[in-house]
Write an enzyme that holds these catalytic residues in place. Structure first.
Site, PDB file in Angstrom:
ATOM      1  N   LYS A 155       7.332   4.826   3.512  1.00  0.00           N
ATOM      2  CA  LYS A 155       7.127   3.381   3.516  1.00  0.00           C
ATOM      3  C   LYS A 155       4.723   3.272   4.060  1.00  0.00           C
ATOM      4  O   LYS A 155       4.114   2.885   5.156  1.00  0.00           O
ATOM      5  CB  LYS A 155       7.474   2.491   4.876  1.00  0.00           C
ATOM      6  CG  LYS A 155       8.700   2.059   4.733  1.00  0.00           C
ATOM      7  CD  LYS A 155       9.313   2.135   2.924  1.00  0.00           C
ATOM      8  CE  LYS A 155       8.549   0.521   2.511  1.00  0.00           C
ATOM      9  NZ  LYS A 155       9.151   1.113   0.873  1.00  0.00           N
TER      10      LYS A 155
ATOM     11  N   THR B 102       3.695   4.411  -3.613  1.00  0.00           N
ATOM     12  CA  THR B 102       3.865   4.367  -4.627  1.00  0.00           C
ATOM     13  C   THR B 102       2.586   3.957  -4.934  1.00  0.00           C
ATOM     14  O   THR B 102       1.851   3.600  -5.941  1.00  0.00           O
ATOM     15  CB  THR B 102       4.920   2.707  -4.639  1.00  0.00           C
ATOM     16  OG1 THR B 102       6.196   2.909  -4.131  1.00  0.00           O
ATOM     17  CG2 THR B 102       5.519   2.615  -6.258  1.00  0.00           C
ATOM     18  N   TRP B 103       1.900   3.142  -4.812  1.00  0.00           N
ATOM     19  CA  TRP B 103       0.829   2.770  -4.390  1.00  0.00           C
ATOM     20  C   TRP B 103      -0.595   3.887  -4.056  1.00  0.00           C
ATOM     21  O   TRP B 103      -0.873   3.588  -5.438  1.00  0.00           O
ATOM     22  CB  TRP B 103      -0.486   1.807  -2.794  1.00  0.00           C
ATOM     23  CG  TRP B 103      -1.479   1.488  -3.322  1.00  0.00           C
ATOM     24  CD1 TRP B 103      -2.003   1.406  -4.072  1.00  0.00           C
ATOM     25  CD2 TRP B 103      -2.559   1.331  -2.096  1.00  0.00           C
ATOM     26  NE1 TRP B 103      -3.307   0.327  -4.512  1.00  0.00           N
ATOM     27  CE2 TRP B 103      -3.199   0.213  -3.132  1.00  0.00           C
ATOM     28  CE3 TRP B 103      -2.344   0.699  -1.020  1.00  0.00           C
ATOM     29  CZ2 TRP B 103      -4.585  -0.317  -2.390  1.00  0.00           C
ATOM     30  CZ3 TRP B 103      -3.172   0.147   0.051  1.00  0.00           C
ATOM     31  CH2 TRP B 103      -4.345   0.075  -0.856  1.00  0.00           C
TER      32      TRP B 103
ATOM     33  N   HIS C 165       8.805  12.750   0.005  1.00  0.00           N
ATOM     34  CA  HIS C 165       8.562  12.698   1.428  1.00  0.00           C
ATOM     35  C   HIS C 165       9.096  13.398   2.442  1.00  0.00           C
ATOM     36  O   HIS C 165       9.148  13.060   4.035  1.00  0.00           O
ATOM     37  CB  HIS C 165       9.951  11.485   1.523  1.00  0.00           C
ATOM     38  CG  HIS C 165       9.026   9.870   1.493  1.00  0.00           C
ATOM     39  ND1 HIS C 165       8.493   9.963   1.184  1.00  0.00           N
ATOM     40  CD2 HIS C 165      10.525   8.634   1.264  1.00  0.00           C
ATOM     41  CE1 HIS C 165       8.101   8.217   0.833  1.00  0.00           C
ATOM     42  NE2 HIS C 165       9.518   7.855   0.625  1.00  0.00           N
TER      43      HIS C 165
ATOM     44  N   SER D  77       7.630  -1.645   8.031  1.00  0.00           N
ATOM     45  CA  SER D  77       8.228  -2.104   7.130  1.00  0.00           C
ATOM     46  C   SER D  77       8.697  -1.140   6.602  1.00  0.00           C
ATOM     47  O   SER D  77       9.490  -1.377   5.887  1.00  0.00           O
ATOM     48  CB  SER D  77       6.573  -0.933   5.459  1.00  0.00           C
ATOM     49  OG  SER D  77       6.751  -0.935   4.848  1.00  0.00           O
TER      50      SER D  77
ATOM     51  N   PHE E 251      -2.867  -5.031  -4.948  1.00  0.00           N
ATOM     52  CA  PHE E 251      -1.484  -5.626  -4.620  1.00  0.00           C
ATOM     53  C   PHE E 251      -0.571  -6.103  -5.147  1.00  0.00           C
ATOM     54  O   PHE E 251       0.203  -6.541  -5.778  1.00  0.00           O
ATOM     55  CB  PHE E 251      -1.558  -5.614  -2.886  1.00  0.00           C
ATOM     56  CG  PHE E 251       0.038  -6.081  -2.249  1.00  0.00           C
ATOM     57  CD1 PHE E 251       1.160  -5.469  -2.009  1.00  0.00           C
ATOM     58  CD2 PHE E 251       0.090  -7.922  -2.726  1.00  0.00           C
ATOM     59  CE1 PHE E 251       2.523  -5.460  -1.347  1.00  0.00           C
ATOM     60  CE2 PHE E 251       1.481  -8.299  -1.865  1.00  0.00           C
ATOM     61  CZ  PHE E 251       2.526  -7.079  -1.638  1.00  0.00           C
TER      62      PHE E 251
ATOM     63  N   MET F  10      -0.096  -5.471  -8.363  1.00  0.00           N
ATOM     64  CA  MET F  10       1.473  -4.199  -8.636  1.00  0.00           C
ATOM     65  C   MET F  10       2.997  -5.128  -8.508  1.00  0.00           C
ATOM     66  O   MET F  10       3.767  -4.927  -9.021  1.00  0.00           O
ATOM     67  CB  MET F  10       1.454  -3.207  -7.293  1.00  0.00           C
ATOM     68  CG  MET F  10       0.227  -2.292  -7.952  1.00  0.00           C
ATOM     69  SD  MET F  10       0.009  -0.423  -7.044  1.00  0.00           S
ATOM     70  CE  MET F  10       2.094  -0.080  -6.433  1.00  0.00           C
TER      71      MET F  10
ATOM     72  N   GLY G 175       1.795  -5.702   1.961  1.00  0.00           N
ATOM     73  CA  GLY G 175       0.361  -4.962   1.678  1.00  0.00           C
ATOM     74  C   GLY G 175      -0.252  -5.035   2.839  1.00  0.00           C
ATOM     75  O   GLY G 175      -1.932  -5.492   1.988  1.00  0.00           O
TER      76      GLY G 175
HETATM   77  P1  A3P Z   1       4.394  -3.254   3.387  1.00  0.00           P
HETATM   78  O1  A3P Z   1       6.518  -3.012   3.653  1.00  0.00           O
HETATM   79  O2  A3P Z   1       4.155  -3.293   4.964  1.00  0.00           O
HETATM   80  O3  A3P Z   1       4.002  -4.751   2.747  1.00  0.00           O
HETATM   81  P2  A3P Z   1       6.204   3.287  -0.300  1.00  0.00           P
HETATM   82  O4  A3P Z   1       5.419   2.639  -1.456  1.00  0.00           O
HETATM   83  O5  A3P Z   1       5.305   4.508   0.380  1.00  0.00           O
HETATM   84  O6  A3P Z   1       7.178   3.023  -0.352  1.00  0.00           O
HETATM   85  O7  A3P Z   1       4.720   1.910   0.539  1.00  0.00           O
HETATM   86  C1  A3P Z   1       5.474   0.630   0.187  1.00  0.00           C
HETATM   87  C2  A3P Z   1       4.273  -0.106   1.327  1.00  0.00           C
HETATM   88  O8  A3P Z   1       3.379   0.038   0.852  1.00  0.00           O
HETATM   89  C3  A3P Z   1       5.209  -1.803   1.293  1.00  0.00           C
HETATM   90  O9  A3P Z   1       4.231  -1.786   2.705  1.00  0.00           O
HETATM   91  C4  A3P Z   1       3.911  -2.630   0.041  1.00  0.00           C
HETATM   92  O10 A3P Z   1       4.036  -3.591   0.534  1.00  0.00           O
HETATM   93  C5  A3P Z   1       2.308  -1.071   0.183  1.00  0.00           C
HETATM   94  N1  A3P Z   1       2.076  -1.056  -0.794  1.00  0.00           N
HETATM   95  C6  A3P Z   1       2.262  -1.122  -1.899  1.00  0.00           C
HETATM   96  N2  A3P Z   1       1.501  -0.848  -3.199  1.00  0.00           N
HETATM   97  C7  A3P Z   1       0.512  -1.915  -2.540  1.00  0.00           C
HETATM   98  C8  A3P Z   1      -1.238  -1.908  -2.464  1.00  0.00           C
HETATM   99  N3  A3P Z   1      -1.544  -1.739  -3.911  1.00  0.00           N
HETATM  100  N4  A3P Z   1      -2.245  -2.571  -1.643  1.00  0.00           N
HETATM  101  C9  A3P Z   1      -1.491  -2.147  -1.172  1.00  0.00           C
HETATM  102  N5  A3P Z   1      -0.148  -2.545  -0.313  1.00  0.00           N
HETATM  103  C10 A3P Z   1       0.921  -1.788  -1.165  1.00  0.00           C
END
Ligand code: A3P
Length: 304
Positions: free
Chosen positions: A56, A60-61, A117, A147, A238, A241, A268
């Site tokens: 979290k 993924t971003w 991870h 998250s 955000f 995506m 996000g």
């Molecule tokens: P939140 O749950 O706080 O919204 P991971 O990919 O490591 O699982 O992390 C997921 C977190 O990254 C989520 O946070 C998600 O919304 C956020 N996230 C994913 N893509 C994003 C983006 N393009 N910009 C900002 N936050 C992003």
């Protein structure tokens, strides 16, 4: 009995929450522990790029950014498959249709972009031996906790988080999958002094995405025009995506990830912890944070 308590029924399909195992004291899915000797022996190629993060933290971003850089800003190429099919998730042994990370990685020709991870001390040694480039994403613990809590609620591939009050101590004592946030961010922070690790903060990505994209670009040895940079920035926002089925995990069946409980692309933002932490929890957290972070020069921002 345990099975019945853990089971979630979806029509005729029953999805059981995973069993918890441990490798060197780090809680992991038992399926991962059962194949650990193969994971440990994984052979990285020197040109592979590894993207690593505590759960979290925005991995993924970062994966979408790296893929856009790798595909030189070609959005259509990045739409070729969902995130989990584009970049093998090394240690995952997941229910179908998500393939096992090892199988997927071994079916691809290097150079590959691989996801993990794992904490630094559990990284298969071939990554260090091959001097692979690693991009590590770190996010402040408070927002990570919130998250992860919502993610565990919606993702039946992870243990049931219970209520927020209990989860707060589960997370703080490192009893979540992949272990202690503290050990993770500190372990990788130290690793960067000896290995090729680009350490990126989620908060910096939120504050100045183009600057952080450029750091990653340079690290990957790429240089693009302002126009391509702009494309990468827009495609990885955000909102973009959240609307992109290849990046928002909506292709995973709802009996595994139920986005109606909490969407994968949830908020996000930096600072959502303020909507969850009580004053008392914040005091406990701050005490523990001070104790665990003592002696490191690693600094996180919990608001912008
Ligand atoms: P939140 O749950 O706080 O919204 P991971 O990919 O490591 O699982 O992390 C997921 C977190 O990254 C989520 O946070 C998600 O919304 C956020 N996230 C994913 N893509 C994003 C983006 N393009 N910009 C900002 N936050 C992003």
């Amino acid at each position: 009995m345990a099975f019945q308590q853990n089971a979630q029924h979806f029509g005729n399909y029953v999805m059981q929450r995973p069993l918890i195992g441990q490798i060197s004291g780090v809680p992991l899915d038992k399926k991962t522990c059962d194949t650990w000797s193969d994971i440990w022996k994984f052979q990285a190629h020197s040109e592979d790029i590894l993207v690593a993060a505590f759960p979290k933290s925005g991995i993924t971003w970062m994966q979408e950014i790296i893929d856009m850089i790798d595909q030189e800003g070609d959005v259509e190429k990045c739409h070729r498959a969902p995130t989990y099919d584009r970049h093998p998730f090394l240690e995952v042994v997941a229910p179908k249709p998500v393939p096992s990370g090892l199988q997927l990685a071994e079916s691809m020709e290097p150079p590959r972009i691989l996801k993990t991870h794992l904490p630094a001390q559990l990284l298969p040694p071939s990554f260090w031996d091959q001097d692979c480039k690693v991009i590590y994403v770190a996010r402040n613990a408070k927002d990570c906790m919130v998250s992860y809590y919502h993610f565990q609620r919606m993702n039946k591939g992870l243990p049931d988080p219970g209520n927020w009050e209990n989860y707060f101590s589960t997370f703080l004592t490192g009893k979540v999958f992949w272990g202690s946030w503290f050990d993770h961010v500190i372990g990788w922070w130290r690793a960067k002094d000896q290995h090729q690790v680009l350490y990126i903060f989620y908060e910096d990505m939120i504050e100045n995405p183009k600057q952080e994209i450029q750091k990653v670009m340079r690290y990957m040895g790429k240089e693009f025009s302002e126009e391509v940079l702009e494309k990468i920035y827009h495609h990885t926002s955000f909102q973009a995506m959240k609307e992109n089925p290849m990046a928002n995990y909506s292709t995973i069946p709802s009996f595994v990830m139920d986005h109606s409980i909490s969407p994968f692309m949830r908020k996000g933002v930096v600072g959502d912890w303020k909507n969850h932490f009580t004053v008392f929890q914040d005091e406990i957290f701050e005490r523990e944070y001070k104790r665990r972070m003592e002696g490191t020069d690693l600094i996180f921002r919990t608001q912008l």
